[in-house]
Design an enzyme around this catalytic site. Structure first.
Site: not given
Ligand code: IMP
Length: 201
Positions: A7, A70, A182
């Site tokens: 990333t 993602d 999350h």
């Protein structure tokens, strides 16, 4: 053991490095160690597909085990939109403000009680051999407010409320958010997997 974080998002890199700091790992990044490697564009199939695709691409091209993620927002009244298009909901290259403004406008006639939504994050890992791909998932449930509140966080945080706290994610400290988020949940699962690999090594 070496892992490569596939990333270029510095916020994500810092968050992952901090969480894995106590493991015996050498953590490489695209920015510092492979600046010329460009990840492919994200697809439109699923969070999992994008995360595993980016990790696989990085692992195969560098020979190092890679980790990629993602994430996005799914709104129940919109049957899961903006989903994998969360970052470019208002337009390609949209600012967070533009995306939030668009979502509030689209939901303007949806009453309180029907504004449920969830953030999802999938973290994928891949080996250079192309075998043993893993995906780790985290979910955070909440509701979409009718106006932005708070200055913290990023993305949809100012319009995403956790009903039990009465606060949007942008009104929480980074630590409060990481404990329930999350991304935090998926990262903890990743950590358990890396611990297993280190024990086997
Ligand atoms: P990506 O995972 O970098 O592709 O980002 C997906 C998009 O989802 C971001 O640009 C944000 O708009 C949104 N998003 C993902 N996680 C969060 C979060 O924790 N807070 C707010 N927005 C998020």
């Amino acid at each position: 053991m070496k892992i490569l974080l596939a990333t270029t998002n510095k916020g994500k890199i810092n968050e992952i490095k901090e969480l894995l700091a106590d493991l015996d790992l050498e953590i490489l990044t695209l920015i510092d160690d492979f600046p010329s490697l460009k990840l492919p564009e994200e697809g439109v199939l699923s969070f999992r597909f994008n995360a595993l695709g980016k990790a696989g691409f990085a692992a195969i091209n560098t020979g190092i085990m890679a980790v990629a993620d993602d994430s996005g927002l799914e709104v129940e009244a919109l049957v899961g939109q903006p989903g994998i298009r969360s970052a470019r909901y208002a337009r390609v290259g949209a600012t967070d403000d533009e995306n939030n403004t668009k979502l509030l406008k689209v939901l303007k006639d949806i009453p309180e009680g029907q504004r449920r939504a969830r953030f999802r994050c999938v973290i994928g890992t891949a080996q250079p051999s192309g075998r043993d791909e893993r995906g780790f998932e985290g979910t955070l449930y909440g509701t979409i407010t009718t106006a932005p509140r708070g200055e913290g966080g990023f993305g949809y945080d100012p319009i995403f409320e956790i009903p039990e706290t009465g606060k949007t994610l942008a009104e929480m400290t980074a630590q409060e958010k990481n404990e329930i988020s999350h991304r935090g949940e998926a990262l903890l699962e990743l950590k358990e997997y890396l611990k297993e690999l280190l024990n086997e090594a």
